[in-house]
Design a protein around this motif. Structure first.
Motif, PDB file in Angstrom:
ATOM      1  N   THR A   1       0.589  -0.976  -0.116  1.00 12.78           N
ATOM      2  CA  THR A   1       0.029   0.278  -0.067  1.00 12.78           C
ATOM      3  C   THR A   1       1.039   1.417   0.106  1.00 12.78           C
ATOM      4  O   THR A   1       1.847   1.374   1.048  1.00 12.78           O
TER       5      THR A   1
ATOM      6  N   TYR B   1       1.237   5.585  -1.426  1.00 10.83           N
ATOM      7  CA  TYR B   1       0.849   7.401  -0.620  1.00 10.83           C
ATOM      8  C   TYR B   1       1.376   7.651  -2.493  1.00 10.83           C
ATOM      9  O   TYR B   1       2.646   7.193  -2.026  1.00 10.83           O
TER      10      TYR B   1
ATOM     11  N   LYS C   1      -4.204   6.805  -2.236  1.00 11.34           N
ATOM     12  CA  LYS C   1      -3.992   5.568  -1.316  1.00 11.34           C
ATOM     13  C   LYS C   1      -3.846   4.553  -2.908  1.00 11.34           C
ATOM     14  O   LYS C   1      -4.948   3.998  -2.662  1.00 11.34           O
ATOM     15  N   VAL C   2      -2.559   4.340  -3.001  1.00 13.64           N
ATOM     16  CA  VAL C   2      -3.410   2.898  -4.139  1.00 13.64           C
ATOM     17  C   VAL C   2      -2.988   1.835  -3.242  1.00 13.64           C
ATOM     18  O   VAL C   2      -1.570   1.161  -2.372  1.00 13.64           O
ATOM     19  N   GLU C   3      -3.441   0.270  -3.798  1.00 14.18           N
ATOM     20  CA  GLU C   3      -3.191  -0.909  -3.430  1.00 14.18           C
ATOM     21  C   GLU C   3      -2.458  -1.338  -3.851  1.00 14.18           C
ATOM     22  O   GLU C   3      -3.097  -1.616  -5.111  1.00 14.18           O
TER      23      GLU C   3
ATOM     24  N   VAL D   1      -5.437  -0.463  -7.398  1.00 12.19           N
ATOM     25  CA  VAL D   1      -6.259   0.407  -7.096  1.00 12.19           C
ATOM     26  C   VAL D   1      -6.015   1.212  -6.907  1.00 12.19           C
ATOM     27  O   VAL D   1      -5.663   1.307  -5.333  1.00 12.19           O
ATOM     28  N   THR D   2      -6.841   2.308  -6.797  1.00 11.90           N
ATOM     29  CA  THR D   2      -6.691   3.487  -5.857  1.00 11.90           C
ATOM     30  C   THR D   2      -8.112   3.333  -5.067  1.00 11.90           C
ATOM     31  O   THR D   2      -9.321   3.150  -5.598  1.00 11.90           O
ATOM     32  N   ARG D   3      -7.405   2.655  -3.884  1.00 12.37           N
ATOM     33  CA  ARG D   3      -8.613   3.108  -2.283  1.00 12.37           C
ATOM     34  C   ARG D   3      -9.073   4.524  -2.415  1.00 12.37           C
ATOM     35  O   ARG D   3     -10.283   4.340  -2.109  1.00 12.37           O
ATOM     36  N   ARG D   4      -8.147   5.374  -2.329  1.00 13.79           N
ATOM     37  CA  ARG D   4      -8.713   6.518  -2.062  1.00 13.79           C
ATOM     38  C   ARG D   4      -8.317   7.726  -2.630  1.00 13.79           C
ATOM     39  O   ARG D   4      -7.025   7.848  -2.962  1.00 13.79           O
TER      40      ARG D   4
ATOM     41  N   GLU E   1      -7.140   7.936   6.842  1.00 13.03           N
ATOM     42  CA  GLU E   1      -6.952   6.605   6.232  1.00 13.03           C
ATOM     43  C   GLU E   1      -6.239   5.498   7.703  1.00 13.03           C
ATOM     44  O   GLU E   1      -6.462   4.687   7.817  1.00 13.03           O
TER      45      GLU E   1
END
Ligand code: ADP
Ligand code: MG
Length: 421
Positions: free
Chosen positions: A31, A33, A46-48, A55-58, A91
């Motif tokens: 994960t 930033y 924030k990407v996973e 995946v862009t989490r937020r 987060e």
């Protein structure tokens, strides 16, 4: 491109070293930033990363406040730092020091993957006392943490490469325009003895500054240039990108208003710079209603020109179309320039002994609000690629949109970098 690789200042194309020699291969995990400071917007992501997907989490996206574009670097980077801190705390509860990618879409002369000095501002930014300074260090001081400093084109290339290893170049067509590609280190003559594990390095072309005497320059281009802070610079960018296209069309319409009576007595209303934005230009071009009602609305609401006859509205659409088409075709020509430099434009087929059937597949990652939000621009660009390359070669070239590429890609590079240490 050759001249820019041969010596610093050898070409209008700066061909900057990025010190990025390893691109994500698709097996990165974790994960991360990233912060993305573009020309119009500021984003924190924030990407996973894992299992072949990013995946862009937020994500928060804020327009960069006008006063910060012309303020001090402390004010700008404090805004960045506060936004990041609030984001991370929301987060993770507390500020976990995860690897951070910092995308900075301005020309930086890098000295390593995490340091470099600003060459000059573009895209209307005018903050004094920064040119020549180490921007990564300024930001690290504001953030009280260190991150990886990447250009937005490089982030886009990284995300493209994560998904598809045939990705060899990236292009940004947003507020500004720029491109990067993977060059062999031995072709980077200005940096002799440059050694990397991969034998290659990503070169940030800074193609927005491209210019050639072969490019026809209209009186509108010259007027536009006069209105900007960076006169005589970024000539290619000023014909292509989002900050400028609407304004070029406005300049054309203004001259029409002065020299004819198509706009009645509303000529004065067209005299204010930057009142026609590129999204509005796109909306005008897109209007396919029989009476061009959207064009009427935009002329009325945004340019204060009421009651235009249909004939005049048709003319306005035509102007927006021409400005769009020229921009898209120039961008296509730039892409072909890169393909040619990489030997992937199909022209070397005879000498390489390869037949046309064996042409290599090439992917170019593309990002930017103008390209993503304006389908007609994309159509013109594709059309020009086919026209220049021929259908057969054009079929081997894929333009892949990488949404959030510049931000998520920087996070990915932070992942690659932290696992290589
Ligand atoms: P940056 O990352 O540099 O802030 P973006 O990639 O977000 O820029 O692109 C923003 C630019 O894209 C704006 O300047 C605008 O001119 C242009 N743009 C955004 N949406 C559209 C649209 N729907 N049609 C045409 N241009 C658009
Ligand atoms: Mg951007």
């Amino acid at each position: 491109m050759h001249a820019g690789l041969a010596s610093d200042g050898g070409s209008k194309l700066k061909m900057l070293l990025t010190f990025v020699d390893a691109l994500p291969a698709g097996n990165e995990e974790g994960t991360y930033y990233s912060i993305d400071l573009g020309g119009t917007n500021f984003r924190v992501l924030k990407v996973e990363v894992g299992d072949g997907s990013v995946v862009t989490r937020r994500k928060v996206e804020l327009p960069i406040p006008e006063e910060l574009i012309k303020g001090t670097i402390e004010e700008l980077f404090n805004f960045v730092a506060v936004t990041l801190k609030e984001f991370v705390e929301a987060e993770d509860g507390k500020d976990e020091q995860r690897a951070l990618g910092f995308t900075f879409s301005f020309p930086v002369r890098q000295t390593s993957v995490s340091s470099g000095s600003l060459i000059r501002w573009t895209k209307g930014f005018l903050i004094e006392d920064v040119v020549g300074k180490d921007v990564a260090q300024c930001l690290n001081e504001a953030l009280a943490r260190s991150g990886l400093n990447v250009n937005d084109t490089v982030g886009t290339l990284a995300l493209g490469h994560y998904h598809d290893e045939d990705t060899v170049a990236a292009v940004i067509i947003g507020a500004g325009t720029n491109a990067c590609y993977i060059e062999r280190t031995d072709a980077i003559i200005k940096c002799q003895g440059l050694l990397t594990n991969s034998g290659g390095m990503v070169v940030n072309m800074e193609w927005g500054n491209f210019w050639s005497s072969h490019l026809p320059r209209t009186p509108y281009d010259i007027s536009l240039d006069d209105e900007t802070q960076n006169r005589n610079d970024q000539g290619f960018e000023k014909m292509i990108s989002g900050i400028y296209l609407g304004e070029i069309a406005r300049l054309v319409l203004h001259r029409m208003a002065l020299e004819s009576d198509v706009f009645g007595d509303a000529a004065d209303n067209l005299s204010t710079p930057f009142t026609l934005s590129t999204p509005l230009l796109a909306a005008i071009r897109k209007d396919d209603s029989p009476d061009l009602s959207e064009v009427r609305r935009i002329l009325q609401d945004h340019l204060k020109i009421p009651d235009t006859p249909l004939k005049t509205r048709r003319l306005v659409v035509k102007v927006c179309d021409i400005v769009t088409r020229r921009a898209a075709r120039l961008a296509a020509a730039g892409i072909v320039g890169i393909l040619k430099k990489l030997g992937r434009d199909g022209s070397g087929i005879a000498s390489s002994g390869r037949t046309r059937g064996q042409l290599r597949r090439t992917v170019v990652a593309i990002e930017g609000g103008l390209y993503e939000g304006y389908p007609e621009f994309r159509e013109y660009l594709d059309e020009a690629l086919v026209e220049i390359l021929g259908e057969e070669v054009a079929r081997t070239v894929t333009l892949e949109v990488t949404v959030d590429g510049s931000g998520a890609g920087a996070a990915l590079l932070a992942a690659v970098h932290s696992s290589n240490r």
